[in-house]
Design a protein around this motif. Structure first.
Motif, PDB file in Angstrom:
ATOM      1  N   TRP A 441      -8.125   9.699 -10.916  1.00  0.00           N
ATOM      2  CA  TRP A 441      -6.798   9.922 -10.356  1.00  0.00           C
ATOM      3  C   TRP A 441      -5.854   8.746 -10.640  1.00  0.00           C
ATOM      4  O   TRP A 441      -4.643   8.918 -10.609  1.00  0.00           O
ATOM      5  CB  TRP A 441      -6.893  10.148  -8.851  1.00  0.00           C
ATOM      6  N   GLY A 442      -6.401   7.578 -10.875  1.00  0.00           N
ATOM      7  CA  GLY A 442      -5.582   6.422 -11.233  1.00  0.00           C
ATOM      8  C   GLY A 442      -4.608   5.996 -10.152  1.00  0.00           C
ATOM      9  O   GLY A 442      -3.502   5.534 -10.455  1.00  0.00           O
ATOM     10  N   LEU A 443      -5.013   6.108  -8.890  1.00  0.00           N
ATOM     11  CA  LEU A 443      -4.111   5.799  -7.782  1.00  0.00           C
ATOM     12  C   LEU A 443      -4.261   4.347  -7.348  1.00  0.00           C
ATOM     13  O   LEU A 443      -5.335   3.751  -7.471  1.00  0.00           O
ATOM     14  CB  LEU A 443      -4.386   6.726  -6.598  1.00  0.00           C
ATOM     15  N   SER A 444      -3.185   3.777  -6.800  1.00  0.00           N
ATOM     16  CA  SER A 444      -3.161   2.385  -6.376  1.00  0.00           C
ATOM     17  C   SER A 444      -2.348   2.261  -5.091  1.00  0.00           C
ATOM     18  O   SER A 444      -1.380   3.010  -4.892  1.00  0.00           O
ATOM     19  CB  SER A 444      -2.532   1.515  -7.463  1.00  0.00           C
ATOM     20  N   PRO A 445      -2.701   1.321  -4.219  1.00  0.00           N
ATOM     21  CA  PRO A 445      -1.896   1.102  -3.006  1.00  0.00           C
ATOM     22  C   PRO A 445      -0.487   0.609  -3.316  1.00  0.00           C
ATOM     23  O   PRO A 445       0.369   0.613  -2.432  1.00  0.00           O
ATOM     24  CB  PRO A 445      -2.702   0.054  -2.229  1.00  0.00           C
ATOM     25  N   ASN A 446      -0.242   0.217  -4.549  1.00  0.00           N
ATOM     26  CA  ASN A 446       1.097  -0.221  -4.942  1.00  0.00           C
ATOM     27  C   ASN A 446       1.978   0.936  -5.404  1.00  0.00           C
ATOM     28  O   ASN A 446       3.149   0.725  -5.753  1.00  0.00           O
ATOM     29  CB  ASN A 446       1.005  -1.269  -6.057  1.00  0.00           C
ATOM     30  N   ASP A 447       1.417   2.132  -5.424  1.00  0.00           N
ATOM     31  CA  ASP A 447       2.196   3.302  -5.831  1.00  0.00           C
ATOM     32  C   ASP A 447       3.348   3.544  -4.857  1.00  0.00           C
ATOM     33  O   ASP A 447       3.246   3.254  -3.658  1.00  0.00           O
ATOM     34  CB  ASP A 447       1.313   4.551  -5.879  1.00  0.00           C
ATOM     35  N   THR A 448       4.412   4.106  -5.369  1.00  0.00           N
ATOM     36  CA  THR A 448       5.545   4.492  -4.529  1.00  0.00           C
ATOM     37  C   THR A 448       5.265   5.853  -3.898  1.00  0.00           C
ATOM     38  O   THR A 448       4.718   6.747  -4.557  1.00  0.00           O
ATOM     39  CB  THR A 448       6.833   4.571  -5.370  1.00  0.00           C
TER      40      THR A 448
END
Length: 473
Positions: A441-448
Protein backbone atom coordinates in the motif's frame (compact mmCIF):
# COMPACT_ATOMS: atom_id res chain seq x y z
CA UNK A 1 -13.13 -54.25 24.07
CA UNK A 2 -15.97 -51.77 23.57
CA UNK A 3 -15.83 -50.67 27.22
CA UNK A 4 -12.15 -49.74 27.10
CA UNK A 5 -11.95 -48.51 23.53
CA UNK A 6 -11.16 -44.80 23.36
CA UNK A 7 -13.47 -41.98 22.47
CA UNK A 8 -12.10 -39.61 19.86
CA UNK A 9 -13.10 -36.07 20.74
CA UNK A 10 -13.02 -33.98 17.59
CA UNK A 11 -12.05 -30.49 18.74
CA UNK A 12 -13.34 -27.60 16.69
CA UNK A 13 -14.45 -24.19 17.99
CA UNK A 14 -14.59 -25.35 21.62
CA UNK A 15 -11.10 -24.73 22.93
CA UNK A 16 -12.02 -25.04 26.60
CA UNK A 17 -12.24 -27.61 29.38
CA UNK A 18 -15.16 -26.15 31.35
CA UNK A 19 -18.75 -26.01 30.07
CA UNK A 20 -17.91 -28.42 27.28
CA UNK A 21 -20.69 -31.03 26.88
CA UNK A 22 -18.83 -33.21 24.37
CA UNK A 23 -15.71 -33.40 26.54
CA UNK A 24 -17.78 -33.84 29.70
CA UNK A 25 -19.62 -36.80 28.19
CA UNK A 26 -16.40 -38.39 26.96
CA UNK A 27 -14.67 -38.07 30.34
CA UNK A 28 -17.79 -39.25 32.21
CA UNK A 29 -17.84 -42.42 30.12
CA UNK A 30 -14.69 -43.56 31.93
CA UNK A 31 -13.01 -44.38 28.64
CA UNK A 32 -9.73 -43.04 27.33
CA UNK A 33 -10.20 -39.79 25.44
CA UNK A 34 -8.16 -38.70 22.43
CA UNK A 35 -8.58 -35.05 21.51
CA UNK A 36 -7.90 -34.31 17.85
CA UNK A 37 -7.98 -31.14 15.78
CA UNK A 38 -8.20 -31.49 12.00
CA UNK A 39 -6.78 -28.93 9.60
CA UNK A 40 -9.18 -29.53 6.72
CA UNK A 41 -10.31 -27.46 3.75
CA UNK A 42 -12.62 -25.36 5.95
CA UNK A 43 -9.71 -24.34 8.18
CA UNK A 44 -7.56 -23.75 5.11
CA UNK A 45 -10.28 -21.47 3.77
CA UNK A 46 -10.31 -19.15 6.78
CA UNK A 47 -9.09 -15.60 6.36
CA UNK A 48 -5.60 -14.60 7.41
CA UNK A 49 -6.45 -13.15 10.83
CA UNK A 50 -8.94 -15.79 12.04
CA UNK A 51 -6.73 -18.68 10.89
CA UNK A 52 -3.75 -17.18 12.72
CA UNK A 53 -5.80 -16.55 15.85
CA UNK A 54 -7.17 -20.09 15.75
CA UNK A 55 -3.61 -21.39 15.68
CA UNK A 56 -2.74 -19.35 18.77
CA UNK A 57 -5.81 -20.71 20.52
CA UNK A 58 -4.86 -24.29 19.65
CA UNK A 59 -1.37 -23.74 21.04
CA UNK A 60 -2.75 -22.53 24.37
CA UNK A 61 -5.40 -25.25 24.50
CA UNK A 62 -2.79 -27.95 23.92
CA UNK A 63 -0.94 -26.66 27.00
CA UNK A 64 -4.14 -26.83 29.05
CA UNK A 65 -4.70 -30.43 28.00
CA UNK A 66 -1.14 -31.36 28.93
CA UNK A 67 -1.71 -30.02 32.45
CA UNK A 68 -4.34 -32.72 33.04
CA UNK A 69 -2.40 -35.55 31.41
CA UNK A 70 -3.84 -35.34 27.89
CA UNK A 71 -2.63 -34.28 24.47
CA UNK A 72 -4.04 -32.50 21.45
CA UNK A 73 -3.45 -34.61 18.38
CA UNK A 74 -3.09 -32.57 15.19
CA UNK A 75 -3.88 -34.01 11.77
CA UNK A 76 -4.21 -32.43 8.34
CA UNK A 77 -6.52 -33.67 5.61
CA UNK A 78 -10.12 -34.50 4.79
CA UNK A 79 -12.10 -34.88 8.03
CA UNK A 80 -13.69 -38.20 7.03
CA UNK A 81 -10.39 -39.77 6.05
CA UNK A 82 -8.52 -38.44 9.09
CA UNK A 83 -11.14 -39.74 11.52
CA UNK A 84 -11.41 -43.12 9.81
CA UNK A 85 -7.64 -43.45 9.99
CA UNK A 86 -7.58 -42.53 13.69
CA UNK A 87 -10.33 -45.04 14.45
CA UNK A 88 -8.29 -47.78 12.77
CA UNK A 89 -5.07 -46.74 14.55
CA UNK A 90 -6.49 -46.37 18.05
CA UNK A 91 -9.31 -48.91 18.15
CA UNK A 92 -11.72 -46.13 19.06
CA UNK A 93 -15.38 -47.04 18.76
CA UNK A 94 -16.81 -43.51 19.04
CA UNK A 95 -16.19 -40.02 17.67
CA UNK A 96 -17.88 -37.14 19.50
CA UNK A 97 -17.85 -33.41 18.81
CA UNK A 98 -19.55 -30.11 19.54
CA UNK A 99 -22.02 -28.86 16.93
CA UNK A 100 -21.56 -26.00 14.53
CA UNK A 101 -24.40 -24.41 12.60
CA UNK A 102 -23.19 -22.52 9.53
CA UNK A 103 -23.93 -24.27 6.23
CA UNK A 104 -20.42 -25.32 5.26
CA UNK A 105 -19.80 -27.01 8.60
CA UNK A 106 -23.27 -28.56 8.72
CA UNK A 107 -22.68 -30.11 5.30
CA UNK A 108 -19.29 -31.48 6.34
CA UNK A 109 -20.53 -32.82 9.66
CA UNK A 110 -23.44 -34.68 8.07
CA UNK A 111 -21.03 -36.38 5.70
CA UNK A 112 -18.66 -37.26 8.55
CA UNK A 113 -21.44 -38.66 10.72
CA UNK A 114 -22.82 -40.81 7.91
CA UNK A 115 -19.39 -42.14 6.90
CA UNK A 116 -18.45 -43.07 10.47
CA UNK A 117 -21.75 -44.81 11.11
CA UNK A 118 -21.47 -46.72 7.86
CA UNK A 119 -18.19 -48.10 9.24
CA UNK A 120 -19.81 -49.09 12.54
CA UNK A 121 -18.35 -46.20 14.54
CA UNK A 122 -20.57 -44.30 16.93
CA UNK A 123 -20.79 -40.65 15.85
CA UNK A 124 -22.46 -38.09 18.13
CA UNK A 125 -22.66 -34.33 18.20
CA UNK A 126 -23.30 -32.25 21.31
CA UNK A 127 -24.49 -28.70 22.07
CA UNK A 128 -22.26 -26.07 23.62
CA UNK A 129 -21.66 -23.38 21.00
CA UNK A 130 -25.05 -21.79 21.68
CA UNK A 131 -27.42 -21.29 24.59
CA UNK A 132 -30.38 -22.75 22.71
CA UNK A 133 -30.43 -25.15 19.79
CA UNK A 134 -31.93 -23.38 16.75
CA UNK A 135 -34.67 -25.97 16.29
CA UNK A 136 -35.78 -25.75 19.92
CA UNK A 137 -36.90 -22.09 19.79
CA UNK A 138 -40.12 -21.75 17.80
CA UNK A 139 -42.96 -19.32 17.34
CA UNK A 140 -46.47 -20.21 18.43
CA UNK A 141 -47.02 -21.49 14.88
CA UNK A 142 -44.04 -23.83 15.12
CA UNK A 143 -41.84 -21.72 12.84
CA UNK A 144 -38.48 -20.04 13.32
CA UNK A 145 -38.19 -16.42 14.38
CA UNK A 146 -37.36 -13.74 11.83
CA UNK A 147 -37.41 -10.70 14.14
CA UNK A 148 -35.12 -10.22 17.12
CA UNK A 149 -37.47 -8.68 19.71
CA UNK A 150 -39.94 -11.59 19.87
CA UNK A 151 -36.99 -13.98 19.78
CA UNK A 152 -35.57 -12.27 22.88
CA UNK A 153 -38.91 -12.48 24.66
CA UNK A 154 -39.17 -16.16 23.79
CA UNK A 155 -35.78 -17.12 25.25
CA UNK A 156 -35.07 -14.68 28.07
CA UNK A 157 -36.78 -16.82 30.71
CA UNK A 158 -35.83 -20.24 29.36
CA UNK A 159 -33.59 -22.52 31.39
CA UNK A 160 -29.98 -22.49 30.28
CA UNK A 161 -27.69 -25.49 30.68
CA UNK A 162 -25.92 -25.64 34.06
CA UNK A 163 -22.22 -25.02 34.50
CA UNK A 164 -20.00 -28.02 33.77
CA UNK A 165 -16.73 -28.10 35.69
CA UNK A 166 -13.46 -28.72 33.89
CA UNK A 167 -12.17 -32.28 34.35
CA UNK A 168 -9.26 -32.78 36.71
CA UNK A 169 -7.82 -35.46 34.47
CA UNK A 170 -8.51 -37.25 31.20
CA UNK A 171 -7.84 -40.97 30.89
CA UNK A 172 -5.11 -41.42 28.28
CA UNK A 173 -5.04 -44.22 25.72
CA UNK A 174 -2.43 -46.95 26.03
CA UNK A 175 -0.58 -45.43 23.10
CA UNK A 176 -0.92 -41.91 21.73
CA UNK A 177 -1.33 -41.66 17.96
CA UNK A 178 1.15 -39.62 15.98
CA UNK A 179 0.55 -35.91 15.66
CA UNK A 180 1.51 -33.14 13.28
CA UNK A 181 3.37 -30.11 14.61
CA UNK A 182 1.39 -26.90 14.79
CA UNK A 183 4.32 -24.80 13.58
CA UNK A 184 4.52 -26.87 10.40
CA UNK A 185 1.02 -25.79 9.43
CA UNK A 186 2.05 -22.14 9.24
CA UNK A 187 -1.37 -20.89 10.30
CA UNK A 188 -0.09 -17.35 10.76
CA UNK A 189 1.89 -17.11 7.55
CA UNK A 190 -0.61 -14.87 5.74
CA UNK A 191 -0.52 -12.31 8.57
CA UNK A 192 3.02 -11.35 7.61
CA UNK A 193 4.29 -8.37 9.64
CA UNK A 194 0.82 -7.62 11.01
CA UNK A 195 1.02 -10.50 13.49
CA UNK A 196 3.57 -8.77 15.73
CA UNK A 197 1.41 -5.64 15.86
CA UNK A 198 -1.88 -7.39 16.66
CA UNK A 199 -0.53 -9.97 19.14
CA UNK A 200 -0.28 -7.67 22.21
CA UNK A 201 -3.98 -6.83 21.86
CA UNK A 202 -5.14 -10.45 22.10
CA UNK A 203 -6.29 -12.40 25.16
CA UNK A 204 -5.72 -16.02 24.27
CA UNK A 205 -7.11 -19.10 25.97
CA UNK A 206 -9.62 -20.18 28.57
CA UNK A 207 -7.93 -18.58 31.56
CA UNK A 208 -7.61 -15.22 29.80
CA UNK A 209 -11.25 -15.38 28.71
CA UNK A 210 -12.45 -16.08 32.24
CA UNK A 211 -10.33 -13.22 33.60
CA UNK A 212 -11.79 -10.94 30.94
CA UNK A 213 -15.34 -11.89 31.96
CA UNK A 214 -14.60 -11.43 35.66
CA UNK A 215 -13.15 -7.98 35.02
CA UNK A 216 -16.13 -6.96 32.92
CA UNK A 217 -18.66 -8.10 35.52
CA UNK A 218 -16.77 -6.46 38.36
CA UNK A 219 -16.01 -3.09 36.82
CA UNK A 220 -17.80 -2.45 33.52
CA UNK A 221 -21.18 -4.11 33.16
CA UNK A 222 -22.95 -1.62 35.45
CA UNK A 223 -22.58 1.09 32.80
CA UNK A 224 -22.70 -1.18 29.77
CA UNK A 225 -26.05 -0.01 28.36
CA UNK A 226 -25.32 3.71 28.38
CA UNK A 227 -21.60 3.58 27.51
CA UNK A 228 -21.19 0.68 25.08
CA UNK A 229 -21.69 2.86 21.98
CA UNK A 230 -19.05 5.43 22.92
CA UNK A 231 -16.04 4.81 20.73
CA UNK A 232 -13.49 6.34 23.06
CA UNK A 233 -14.44 4.32 26.15
CA UNK A 234 -13.51 0.81 27.21
CA UNK A 235 -17.12 -0.14 27.94
CA UNK A 236 -17.47 -3.50 26.15
CA UNK A 237 -16.50 -6.98 27.30
CA UNK A 238 -14.11 -7.85 24.45
CA UNK A 239 -15.29 -11.45 24.74
CA UNK A 240 -16.22 -11.84 21.07
CA UNK A 241 -12.62 -12.91 20.47
CA UNK A 242 -12.88 -15.77 22.96
CA UNK A 243 -16.45 -16.79 22.09
CA UNK A 244 -15.42 -17.22 18.47
CA UNK A 245 -13.01 -20.03 19.33
CA UNK A 246 -14.98 -21.44 22.22
CA UNK A 247 -12.39 -20.41 24.80
CA UNK A 248 -15.38 -19.48 26.92
CA UNK A 249 -18.94 -20.69 26.54
CA UNK A 250 -22.10 -18.62 26.08
CA UNK A 251 -23.40 -20.54 29.11
CA UNK A 252 -20.69 -18.99 31.29
CA UNK A 253 -21.53 -15.54 29.99
CA UNK A 254 -25.27 -16.05 30.50
CA UNK A 255 -24.96 -17.22 34.10
CA UNK A 256 -22.55 -14.41 34.94
CA UNK A 257 -24.91 -11.89 33.37
CA UNK A 258 -27.97 -13.32 35.10
CA UNK A 259 -26.20 -13.27 38.45
CA UNK A 260 -25.33 -9.60 37.90
CA UNK A 261 -28.94 -8.88 36.89
CA UNK A 262 -30.34 -10.64 39.96
CA UNK A 263 -27.96 -8.57 42.08
CA UNK A 264 -29.60 -5.42 40.73
CA UNK A 265 -26.93 -4.51 38.19
CA UNK A 266 -28.52 -2.06 35.72
CA UNK A 267 -26.41 -2.94 32.67
CA UNK A 268 -26.73 -6.71 32.87
CA UNK A 269 -29.96 -7.10 30.92
CA UNK A 270 -28.53 -5.31 27.91
CA UNK A 271 -25.45 -7.52 28.03
CA UNK A 272 -27.74 -10.55 27.97
CA UNK A 273 -29.62 -9.06 25.03
CA UNK A 274 -26.37 -8.73 23.10
CA UNK A 275 -25.56 -12.35 23.87
CA UNK A 276 -28.99 -13.33 22.55
CA UNK A 277 -28.36 -11.24 19.40
CA UNK A 278 -25.56 -13.73 18.69
CA UNK A 279 -28.05 -16.55 19.28
CA UNK A 280 -30.47 -14.91 16.87
CA UNK A 281 -27.77 -14.72 14.19
CA UNK A 282 -27.13 -18.46 14.47
CA UNK A 283 -30.88 -19.15 14.61
CA UNK A 284 -31.21 -17.47 11.21
CA UNK A 285 -28.06 -19.01 9.73
CA UNK A 286 -29.36 -22.46 10.63
CA UNK A 287 -32.88 -21.93 9.25
CA UNK A 288 -31.94 -19.71 6.27
CA UNK A 289 -28.33 -20.62 5.43
CA UNK A 290 -28.31 -18.47 2.29
CA UNK A 291 -27.90 -15.45 4.59
CA UNK A 292 -24.16 -16.16 4.67
CA UNK A 293 -23.72 -15.46 0.95
CA UNK A 294 -26.94 -14.09 -0.63
CA UNK A 295 -29.46 -11.36 0.03
CA UNK A 296 -31.83 -12.57 2.73
CA UNK A 297 -34.75 -10.39 1.63
CA UNK A 298 -36.51 -10.81 -1.69
CA UNK A 299 -36.08 -8.02 -4.19
CA UNK A 300 -32.50 -7.11 -3.33
CA UNK A 301 -30.80 -9.03 -6.13
CA UNK A 302 -31.73 -6.16 -8.47
CA UNK A 303 -30.19 -3.48 -6.27
CA UNK A 304 -27.39 -1.63 -8.15
CA UNK A 305 -24.51 -2.35 -5.82
CA UNK A 306 -21.02 -2.17 -7.24
CA UNK A 307 -18.32 -4.81 -6.80
CA UNK A 308 -15.03 -4.62 -4.97
CA UNK A 309 -12.67 -4.11 -7.91
CA UNK A 310 -12.19 -0.37 -7.70
CA UNK A 311 -9.76 2.22 -6.41
CA UNK A 312 -12.50 3.56 -4.13
CA UNK A 313 -12.92 0.22 -2.38
CA UNK A 314 -9.15 0.01 -1.92
CA UNK A 315 -9.24 3.40 -0.19
CA UNK A 316 -12.02 2.09 2.08
CA UNK A 317 -9.86 -0.92 2.96
CA UNK A 318 -6.85 1.31 3.58
CA UNK A 319 -8.67 3.62 5.97
CA UNK A 320 -8.31 6.51 3.54
CA UNK A 321 -11.90 7.46 2.70
CA UNK A 322 -11.37 10.93 4.13
CA UNK A 323 -14.15 10.30 6.66
CA UNK A 324 -12.26 10.29 9.94
CA UNK A 325 -14.41 7.93 12.00
CA UNK A 326 -14.62 5.39 9.16
CA UNK A 327 -10.87 5.48 8.63
CA UNK A 328 -10.16 5.25 12.35
CA UNK A 329 -12.31 2.13 12.59
CA UNK A 330 -10.57 0.40 9.70
CA UNK A 331 -7.17 1.19 11.17
CA UNK A 332 -8.25 -0.05 14.59
CA UNK A 333 -8.99 -3.38 12.93
CA UNK A 334 -5.49 -3.69 11.45
CA UNK A 335 -3.79 -2.85 14.74
CA UNK A 336 -5.95 -4.83 17.19
CA UNK A 337 -7.68 -7.43 15.03
CA UNK A 338 -11.05 -6.18 16.24
CA UNK A 339 -13.30 -3.17 15.75
CA UNK A 340 -15.73 -1.41 18.07
CA UNK A 341 -19.27 -2.59 17.34
CA UNK A 342 -20.64 0.92 16.73
CA UNK A 343 -17.75 1.54 14.35
CA UNK A 344 -18.55 -1.67 12.45
CA UNK A 345 -21.99 -0.29 11.69
CA UNK A 346 -20.53 3.00 10.49
CA UNK A 347 -17.97 1.51 8.13
CA UNK A 348 -20.56 -0.95 6.79
CA UNK A 349 -23.12 1.78 6.20
CA UNK A 350 -20.58 3.99 4.45
CA UNK A 351 -19.52 1.17 2.12
CA UNK A 352 -22.97 -0.15 1.25
CA UNK A 353 -24.89 3.14 1.17
CA UNK A 354 -22.65 6.13 0.59
CA UNK A 355 -20.38 4.15 -1.75
CA UNK A 356 -23.09 1.78 -3.06
CA UNK A 357 -20.75 -1.22 -2.83
CA UNK A 358 -22.16 -4.71 -2.25
CA UNK A 359 -22.21 -5.87 1.34
CA UNK A 360 -20.40 -9.07 0.34
CA UNK A 361 -17.27 -7.01 -0.33
CA UNK A 362 -17.24 -5.85 3.28
CA UNK A 363 -18.25 -9.24 4.61
CA UNK A 364 -15.32 -10.90 2.81
CA UNK A 365 -12.84 -8.25 3.96
CA UNK A 366 -13.89 -8.57 7.59
CA UNK A 367 -13.51 -12.34 7.22
CA UNK A 368 -9.89 -11.73 6.28
CA UNK A 369 -9.03 -9.17 8.95
CA UNK A 370 -11.00 -9.82 12.16
CA UNK A 371 -9.58 -12.13 14.81
CA UNK A 372 -13.11 -12.40 16.24
CA UNK A 373 -14.65 -13.28 12.86
CA UNK A 374 -17.82 -15.31 13.30
CA UNK A 375 -19.75 -16.61 10.26
CA UNK A 376 -23.20 -15.89 11.70
CA UNK A 377 -22.47 -12.53 13.34
CA UNK A 378 -20.58 -11.29 10.29
CA UNK A 379 -23.37 -12.17 7.85
CA UNK A 380 -26.11 -10.88 10.13
CA UNK A 381 -24.28 -7.61 10.81
CA UNK A 382 -23.52 -6.77 7.20
CA UNK A 383 -27.01 -7.58 5.94
CA UNK A 384 -28.62 -5.74 8.84
CA UNK A 385 -26.74 -2.56 8.00
CA UNK A 386 -27.15 -2.95 4.24
CA UNK A 387 -30.92 -3.32 4.56
CA UNK A 388 -31.10 -6.68 2.79
CA UNK A 389 -31.22 -8.81 5.92
CA UNK A 390 -33.70 -9.91 8.58
CA UNK A 391 -34.85 -7.41 11.17
CA UNK A 392 -32.77 -4.91 9.23
CA UNK A 393 -32.51 -1.19 9.64
CA UNK A 394 -34.52 0.29 6.75
CA UNK A 395 -32.34 1.13 3.79
CA UNK A 396 -33.34 4.76 4.01
CA UNK A 397 -31.91 4.91 7.55
CA UNK A 398 -28.39 5.93 6.60
CA UNK A 399 -25.81 6.58 9.28
CA UNK A 400 -24.15 9.97 9.01
CA UNK A 401 -20.61 9.18 10.17
CA UNK A 402 -19.84 12.79 11.07
CA UNK A 403 -22.83 13.21 13.37
CA UNK A 404 -22.19 9.74 14.81
CA UNK A 405 -18.61 10.78 15.56
CA UNK A 406 -19.79 13.99 17.22
CA UNK A 407 -22.15 11.97 19.41
CA UNK A 408 -19.96 9.01 20.30
CA UNK A 409 -16.45 10.54 20.03
CA UNK A 410 -17.07 14.14 20.92
CA UNK A 411 -13.49 14.80 22.06
CA UNK A 412 -11.94 13.04 19.02
CA UNK A 413 -10.06 10.63 21.27
CA UNK A 414 -11.01 7.59 19.20
CA UNK A 415 -10.19 9.20 15.86
CA UNK A 416 -6.85 10.56 17.04
CA UNK A 417 -5.96 7.23 18.66
CA UNK A 418 -6.00 5.53 15.25
CA UNK A 419 -5.27 8.22 12.62
CA UNK A 420 -1.70 9.48 12.80
CA UNK A 421 -2.31 12.31 10.32
CA UNK A 422 -4.63 14.06 12.79
CA UNK A 423 -1.87 14.79 15.31
CA UNK A 424 1.54 16.41 15.28
CA UNK A 425 2.74 13.75 17.68
CA UNK A 426 0.56 10.73 17.03
CA UNK A 427 0.27 7.98 19.66
CA UNK A 428 1.70 4.48 19.13
CA UNK A 429 -1.77 3.10 18.39
CA UNK A 430 -1.95 5.34 15.32
CA UNK A 431 1.58 4.78 14.03
CA UNK A 432 1.23 1.01 14.52
CA UNK A 433 -1.20 0.96 11.61
CA UNK A 434 1.67 1.66 9.21
CA UNK A 435 3.59 -1.28 10.67
CA UNK A 436 0.61 -3.62 10.29
CA UNK A 437 -0.86 -2.71 6.89
CA UNK A 438 0.47 -4.32 3.68
CA UNK A 439 3.76 -2.86 2.46
CA UNK A 440 2.33 -2.80 -1.04
CA UNK A 441 0.00 0.00 0.00
CA UNK A 442 2.99 2.31 0.43
CA UNK A 443 1.37 4.31 3.22
CA UNK A 444 3.20 6.62 5.64
CA UNK A 445 2.21 8.67 8.71
CA UNK A 446 3.49 11.68 6.78
CA UNK A 447 0.76 11.28 4.17
CA UNK A 448 -1.76 14.08 3.80
CA UNK A 449 -5.33 13.27 4.78
CA UNK A 450 -7.34 12.74 1.58
CA UNK A 451 -10.53 14.62 0.74
CA UNK A 452 -13.72 12.67 1.41
CA UNK A 453 -14.18 9.88 -1.09
CA UNK A 454 -17.91 10.55 -1.23
CA UNK A 455 -19.60 13.71 -0.03
CA UNK A 456 -21.97 12.61 2.70
CA UNK A 457 -25.01 14.49 1.42
CA UNK A 458 -24.38 13.42 -2.16
CA UNK A 459 -23.84 9.81 -1.15
CA UNK A 460 -26.99 9.78 0.94
CA UNK A 461 -29.14 11.18 -1.86
CA UNK A 462 -27.69 8.75 -4.38
CA UNK A 463 -28.42 5.83 -2.05
CA UNK A 464 -32.01 6.97 -1.48
CA UNK A 465 -32.55 7.33 -5.22
CA UNK A 466 -31.21 3.81 -5.80
CA UNK A 467 -33.42 2.45 -3.04
CA UNK A 468 -36.53 4.13 -4.43
CA UNK A 469 -35.79 2.94 -7.95
CA UNK A 470 -35.26 -0.62 -6.77
CA UNK A 471 -38.47 -0.49 -4.74
CA UNK A 472 -40.49 0.80 -7.68
CA UNK A 473 -39.05 -1.75 -10.08
Amino acid sequence: MTQISPVIWWVRRDLRLADNPALHAAVSSGRPVIAVFIYDSLVEGLGAAPRWRLGLGLEEFARNLERIGARLILRKGDAVEVLRDLVRQTGASAVWWGRQYDPTQVERDKAVKQALRDNGTEARSFPGHLLFEPWQVQTGQGKFYQVYSPFWRAVKDLDVAPHLAAPDQIHPPETWPASDTLADWGMGRAMNRGAAVVLPHLRIGEDAARARLDRFIASTIAHYKEKRDFLDQDACSGLSENLTYGEISPVALWHAGRHALDAGNPGAEHFLKELVWREFAYHLVFHTPHITHSNWRDGWDRFPWGNGDSADVLRWKQGRTGIDVVDAAMREMYVTGRMHNRARMLVASYLTKHMLVHWRVGLDWFAQCLVDWDPAANAMGWQWVAGSGPDAAPYFRIFNPDTQAQKFDSHQRYRKAWIAELSRTPPPTATSFFEACPRAWGLSPNDTRPAPLVDLATGRNRALDAYQHNKNS
